[in-house]
Motif scaffolding. Sequence first.
Motif, PDB file in Angstrom:
ATOM      1  N   GLN A  63       0.832  -1.198   0.000  1.00 32.52           N
ATOM      2  CA  GLN A  63       0.000   0.000   0.000  1.00 32.52           C
ATOM      3  C   GLN A  63       0.872   1.256   0.000  1.00 32.52           C
ATOM      4  N   ARG A  65       3.866   1.454  -1.245  1.00 31.14           N
ATOM      5  CA  ARG A  65       4.438   1.514  -2.592  1.00 31.14           C
ATOM      6  C   ARG A  65       3.451   2.164  -3.571  1.00 31.14           C
ATOM      7  N   ALA A  66       2.185   1.772  -3.503  1.00 31.63           N
ATOM      8  CA  ALA A  66       1.155   2.331  -4.391  1.00 31.63           C
ATOM      9  C   ALA A  66       0.930   3.816  -4.103  1.00 31.63           C
ATOM     10  N   MET A  67       0.902   4.199  -2.838  1.00 33.98           N
ATOM     11  CA  MET A  67       0.725   5.605  -2.473  1.00 33.98           C
ATOM     12  C   MET A  67       1.898   6.442  -2.972  1.00 33.98           C
ATOM     13  N   ALA A  69       3.923   5.732  -5.504  1.00 34.29           N
ATOM     14  CA  ALA A  69       3.866   5.811  -6.970  1.00 34.29           C
ATOM     15  C   ALA A  69       2.879   6.878  -7.405  1.00 34.29           C
ATOM     16  N   SER A  70       1.744   6.949  -6.731  1.00 31.86           N
ATOM     17  CA  SER A  70       0.743   7.960  -7.054  1.00 31.86           C
ATOM     18  C   SER A  70       1.271   9.364  -6.769  1.00 31.86           C
ATOM     19  N   ALA A  71       1.955   9.533  -5.644  1.00 31.24           N
ATOM     20  CA  ALA A  71       2.496  10.837  -5.269  1.00 31.24           C
ATOM     21  C   ALA A  71       3.601  11.289  -6.225  1.00 31.24           C
ATOM     22  N   ALA A  73       3.811  10.410  -9.451  1.00 30.35           N
ATOM     23  CA  ALA A  73       3.328  10.470 -10.837  1.00 30.35           C
ATOM     24  C   ALA A  73       3.388  11.904 -11.348  1.00 30.35           C
ATOM     25  N   ALA A  78       8.573   9.743 -11.869  1.00 35.74           N
ATOM     26  CA  ALA A  78       7.423   8.921 -12.270  1.00 35.74           C
ATOM     27  C   ALA A  78       7.932   7.669 -12.962  1.00 35.74           C
TER      28      ALA A  78
END
Length: 92
Positions: A63, A65-67, A69-71, A73, A78
Amino acid sequence: MTQQSEHDAAGAGDAAADALAGIATAFAADNYRMDVVTTAGNVRLTVRPGPGACGECLIPASQLRAMAASALAGGPLAGSEIVVDYPPEAHQ
C-alpha cells in the motif's frame, strides 16, 4: 523525513521529498520516520519506528508503494522502481 540522493538529476531527490512529504507526515503521527533515498531509476523508502510506535498503524508495504507511486506520478521520478524497507517485525 530525511532525503538523500546519490544521483540527483534536475532536483529529482528534492521533488521526491516534496511529493512524499504528506506520507511522511502521516507516518510521523504514528511515531515512524520515513527516509527517502533516490538513485538513478529508483526510490527507496525506509520506515523506522520511534519509541512507542503504533505497530498496528503501519500500512502494508504494498500500500505504501502504491501511495508513493501515485504521489510521484507526473514528476521527474514517475515510473521509478519503489523499494520499501520496513522494520523486521512489521507485517508486510
